[in-house]
Design an enzyme around this catalytic site. Structure first.
Site, PDB file in Angstrom:
ATOM      1  N   LYS A  10       0.823  -1.249  -0.064  1.00 52.77           N
ATOM      2  CA  LYS A  10       0.002   0.174  -0.047  1.00 52.77           C
ATOM      3  C   LYS A  10       0.917   1.359   0.005  1.00 52.77           C
ATOM      4  O   LYS A  10       2.021   1.096  -0.044  1.00 52.77           O
ATOM      5  CB  LYS A  10      -0.742   0.022   1.223  1.00 52.77           C
ATOM      6  CG  LYS A  10      -2.003  -1.199   1.245  1.00 52.77           C
ATOM      7  CD  LYS A  10      -2.886  -0.960   2.418  1.00 52.77           C
ATOM      8  CE  LYS A  10      -3.921  -2.213   2.511  1.00 52.77           C
ATOM      9  NZ  LYS A  10      -4.888  -2.243   3.302  1.00 52.77           N
ATOM     10  N   TYR A  50     -12.563  -2.105  -3.334  1.00 54.26           N
ATOM     11  CA  TYR A  50     -13.049  -2.278  -1.982  1.00 54.26           C
ATOM     12  C   TYR A  50     -14.649  -2.274  -2.019  1.00 54.26           C
ATOM     13  O   TYR A  50     -15.213  -2.194  -0.806  1.00 54.26           O
ATOM     14  CB  TYR A  50     -12.448  -1.425  -0.848  1.00 54.26           C
ATOM     15  CG  TYR A  50     -10.868  -1.652  -0.355  1.00 54.26           C
ATOM     16  CD1 TYR A  50     -10.690  -2.795   0.114  1.00 54.26           C
ATOM     17  CD2 TYR A  50     -10.023  -0.737  -1.002  1.00 54.26           C
ATOM     18  CE1 TYR A  50      -9.336  -3.077   0.552  1.00 54.26           C
ATOM     19  CE2 TYR A  50      -8.540  -1.121  -0.608  1.00 54.26           C
ATOM     20  CZ  TYR A  50      -8.206  -2.239   0.243  1.00 54.26           C
ATOM     21  OH  TYR A  50      -7.209  -2.677   0.643  1.00 54.26           O
ATOM     22  N   ASN A 113      -2.035   0.081   7.153  1.00 55.04           N
ATOM     23  CA  ASN A 113      -1.462  -1.287   7.570  1.00 55.04           C
ATOM     24  C   ASN A 113      -0.538  -2.096   6.583  1.00 55.04           C
ATOM     25  O   ASN A 113      -0.521  -3.455   6.612  1.00 55.04           O
ATOM     26  CB  ASN A 113      -2.650  -2.178   7.991  1.00 55.04           C
ATOM     27  CG  ASN A 113      -3.750  -2.560   6.921  1.00 55.04           C
ATOM     28  OD1 ASN A 113      -3.548  -2.063   5.758  1.00 55.04           O
ATOM     29  ND2 ASN A 113      -4.485  -3.392   7.188  1.00 55.04           N
TER      30      ASN A 113
HETATM   31  P1  CMP Z   1      -7.091  -4.758   3.796  1.00 58.10           P
HETATM   32  O1  CMP Z   1      -6.783  -6.187   4.377  1.00 58.10           O
HETATM   33  O2  CMP Z   1      -6.757  -4.013   2.794  1.00 58.10           O
HETATM   34  O3  CMP Z   1      -8.822  -4.915   3.800  1.00 58.10           O
HETATM   35  C1  CMP Z   1      -9.684  -3.949   4.112  1.00 58.10           C
HETATM   36  C2  CMP Z   1      -8.917  -2.436   4.634  1.00 58.10           C
HETATM   37  O4  CMP Z   1      -9.655  -1.658   5.389  1.00 58.10           O
HETATM   38  C3  CMP Z   1      -8.042  -3.181   5.764  1.00 58.10           C
HETATM   39  O5  CMP Z   1      -6.985  -3.734   5.069  1.00 58.10           O
HETATM   40  C4  CMP Z   1      -7.519  -1.776   6.322  1.00 58.10           C
HETATM   41  O6  CMP Z   1      -6.392  -1.105   5.754  1.00 58.10           O
HETATM   42  C5  CMP Z   1      -8.932  -1.239   6.472  1.00 58.10           C
HETATM   43  N1  CMP Z   1      -9.461  -1.372   7.595  1.00 58.10           N
HETATM   44  C6  CMP Z   1     -10.274  -2.401   8.165  1.00 58.10           C
HETATM   45  N2  CMP Z   1     -10.858  -2.073   9.155  1.00 58.10           N
HETATM   46  C7  CMP Z   1     -10.716  -0.774   9.570  1.00 58.10           C
HETATM   47  C8  CMP Z   1     -11.181  -0.034  10.467  1.00 58.10           C
HETATM   48  N3  CMP Z   1     -11.784  -0.394  11.709  1.00 58.10           N
HETATM   49  N4  CMP Z   1     -10.818   1.282  10.474  1.00 58.10           N
HETATM   50  C9  CMP Z   1     -10.175   1.796   9.435  1.00 58.10           C
HETATM   51  N5  CMP Z   1      -9.522   1.017   8.429  1.00 58.10           N
HETATM   52  C10 CMP Z   1     -10.007  -0.482   8.668  1.00 58.10           C
END
Ligand code: CMP
Length: 139
Positions: A10, A50, A113
């Protein structure tokens, strides 16, 4: 069983110059990159990727983050690639991820993340097809 998964390094991790470390972790774990491209997603592209999270409160912020700079988008191939990549990544929230996982090492918080990985064969098929036509996959 050999399978394919979609991974995204990312914008936060690309900005920190962590591409090399993360791709090296994939390769050392037996996950071979069979397609990859550096791309600056539009917000609309992030929203389509997404779409399953459309109703979540973090959707707009997530899509803004994902379109804030370039990402490295990859197809990884290997035995149990989907689970293996999820194990390498660690929990979605870096604070809860096991020591030594990619998100523990490179992630900042639950949103920033560092990496994405498909969570099932069905999502892998959708996510790979979203970014790569078959002729760009060299598996
Ligand atoms: P990813 O595995 O890419 O899938 C969905 C993404 O949404 C996740 O990683 C995070 O980057 C984001 N995400 C998931 N839960 C939350 C949350 N509670 N608050 C903010 N971002 C989130």
């Amino acid at each position: 069983m050999s399978e394919r998964t979609l991974a995204i390094i990312k914008p936060d991790a690309v900005k920190k110059n962590a591409i090399g470390d993360i791709v090296s972790r994939y390769e050392k774990a037996g996950l071979k990159p069979v397609a990859m491209k550096l791309m600056h997603m539009s917000k609309r592209t992030a929203e389509g990727f997404y779409a399953v999270h459309k109703a979540r409160p973090f959707f707009d912020s997530l899509c803004s983050f994902m379109s804030s700079g370039p990402s490295l988008v990859l197809v990884l191939q290997g035995d149990n690639a989907i689970k293996k990549n999820r194990d390498l990544m660690g929990a979605t929230d870096p604070a809860k991820a096991d020591a030594g996982t990619i998100r523990k090492v490179h992630g900042t918080n639950i949103e920033f993340n560092a990496v994405h990985g498909s969570d099932s064969p069905e999502t892998a098929a959708f996510e790979i097809g979203y970014f790569f036509p078959g002729m760009e996959i060299f598996g």
